[in-house]
Write an enzyme that holds these catalytic residues in place. Structure first.
Site, PDB file in Angstrom:
ATOM      1  N   SER A   1      63.158 -13.115  53.366  1.00 20.84           N
ATOM      2  CA  SER A   1      62.633 -14.476  53.441  1.00 20.84           C
ATOM      3  C   SER A   1      63.464 -15.407  54.329  1.00 20.84           C
ATOM      4  CB  SER A   1      62.468 -15.062  52.037  1.00 20.84           C
ATOM      5  OG  SER A   1      61.549 -14.279  51.287  1.00 20.84           O
TER       6      SER A   1
ATOM      7  N   GLU B   1      60.407  -0.857  51.918  1.00 20.99           N
ATOM      8  CA  GLU B   1      58.997  -0.469  51.728  1.00 20.99           C
ATOM      9  C   GLU B   1      58.816   1.025  51.969  1.00 20.99           C
ATOM     10  OE1 GLU B   1      57.427  -3.420  54.391  1.00 20.99           O
ATOM     11  OE2 GLU B   1      57.998  -4.977  52.967  1.00 20.99           O
TER      12      GLU B   1
ATOM     13  N   HIS C   1      63.746   1.026  55.563  1.00 23.09           N
ATOM     14  CA  HIS C   1      63.264  -0.243  55.009  1.00 23.09           C
ATOM     15  C   HIS C   1      62.852  -0.004  53.553  1.00 23.09           C
ATOM     16  CE1 HIS C   1      60.771  -3.756  54.300  1.00 23.09           C
ATOM     17  NE2 HIS C   1      61.420  -4.321  55.311  1.00 23.09           N
TER      18      HIS C   1
ATOM     19  N   GLY D   1      59.760 -10.800  51.321  1.00 24.87           N
ATOM     20  CA  GLY D   1      58.363 -11.211  51.219  1.00 24.87           C
ATOM     21  C   GLY D   1      58.062 -12.046  49.987  1.00 24.87           C
TER      22      GLY D   1
ATOM     23  N   GLU E   1      69.168  -6.110  52.877  1.00 28.56           N
ATOM     24  CA  GLU E   1      67.941  -6.777  52.462  1.00 28.56           C
ATOM     25  C   GLU E   1      67.760  -6.637  50.952  1.00 28.56           C
ATOM     26  OE1 GLU E   1      65.051  -7.101  55.957  1.00 28.56           O
ATOM     27  OE2 GLU E   1      64.692  -5.150  55.059  1.00 28.56           O
TER      28      GLU E   1
HETATM   29  C1  PEP Z   1      61.537  -7.449  55.994  1.00 28.73           C
HETATM   30  O1  PEP Z   1      60.416  -6.966  55.966  1.00 28.73           O
HETATM   31  O2  PEP Z   1      62.463  -6.789  56.425  1.00 28.73           O
HETATM   32  C2  PEP Z   1      61.709  -8.812  55.514  1.00 28.73           C
HETATM   33  C3  PEP Z   1      62.916  -9.276  55.396  1.00 28.73           C
HETATM   34  O3  PEP Z   1      60.554  -9.517  55.222  1.00 28.73           O
HETATM   35  P1  PEP Z   1      60.470 -11.093  54.931  1.00 28.73           P
HETATM   36  O4  PEP Z   1      61.260 -11.792  55.995  1.00 28.73           O
HETATM   37  O5  PEP Z   1      59.007 -11.399  54.988  1.00 28.73           O
HETATM   38  O6  PEP Z   1      61.057 -11.313  53.563  1.00 28.73           O
END
Ligand code: PEP
Length: 253
Positions: free
Chosen positions: A215, A99, A97, A175, A169
């Protein structure tokens, strides 16, 4: 048909009790899944056993860890191995991920090791890839993401690669409330599929589920999941609100 997946990523949110209630609310909702559809709850480590027991009676629901160690076992205080996950029957693990890449310095090479550990233990990696805003603005997102795949996945033989779930992503959409347009999502997903087709074969590429993350909300999931190369989503914020995640599940193709 490829697996269509709604995967929740709770991240470091919710108490145990709130997590249990969230699962109860979702699992008691009137949701009808087909055999090509799957719902996955990516929950914090201390909730894995509880979540697995909540979904145990449910067809098409499963539980995922949010991370694992790249090491097999040993003196790595605070780490969780795939053997530990396997011993409590966890079927999926989110790997790479953004993060974790950003705050815990996880490199493509480390992630390749984590993917290996998962596959050795029969755990399906949900492998995250995606570009930061600067790369998107420079227009080099395709090369950037292809490099992530190359360095973390392309050592795998085709039969293993097929079992990996990909989550594209774009970091600028995570986020932030800023979703990629359906054109941007479809374009990248089709590109990734073409990369898999070239590296492996069109048959393999056609079997890989590629989720979109960034999102995804109750009010945009249907449109995003409707793209031909988007096979569902990895969802953060909206996955910890029962009513929203239920709508997202119901938006699967
Ligand atoms: C995620 O954490 O993988 C993500 C896509 O977060 P969000 O849906 O809040 O953007």
């Amino acid at each position: 048909m490829r697996k269509q997946i709604a995967a929740a990523n709770w991240k470091m949110n919710l108490t145990y009790q709130a997590g249990e209630k969230l699962l109860d609310d979702i699992l008691s909702a009137d949701i009808h899944l087909a055999s090509h559809q799957q719902v996955i709850f990516g929950v914090p480590f201390p909730y894995l056993i509880m979540a697995n027991s909540e979904v145990s009676e449910e067809a098409y629901y499963a539980v995922s860890a949010q991370n694992c160690s790249d090491k097999k076992a040993g003196a790595y205080t605070g780490e969780v191995s795939v053997e530990m996950l396997q011993s409590i029957n966890i079927q999926y693990c989110i790997i790479g991920h953004s993060e974790r890449r950003e705050y815990f310095n996880e490199s493509n090479q480390t992630l390749a090791e984590k993917v290996n550990r998962c596959l050795e233990a029969g755990i399906t990696p949900i492998f995250c890839c995606g570009e930061p805003l600067s790369i998107r603005e420079a227009g080099t997102q395709n090369d950037f993401v292809a490099q992530q795949l190359k360095e973390s996945l392309f050592h795998l033989p085709a039969d293993q690669l097929k079992s990996v779930v990909i989550a594209y992503e774009p970091i600028w959409a995570i986020g932030t409330g800023k979703t990629a347009t359906t054109e941007q999502a479809q374009e990248m997903h089709a590109y990734l599929r073409s990369v898999f087709a070239k590296q492996y074969s069109p048959v393999v590429a056609n079997e890989v589920s590629i989720l979109y993350g960034g999102s995804v909300k109750a009010n945009n999931a249907k449109e995003i999941f409707g793209c031909p190369d988007v096979d569902g989503g990895l969802v953060g914020g909206a996955s910890i609100i029962a009513a929203d995640f239920i709508k997202i599940i119901q938006s699967l193709k």
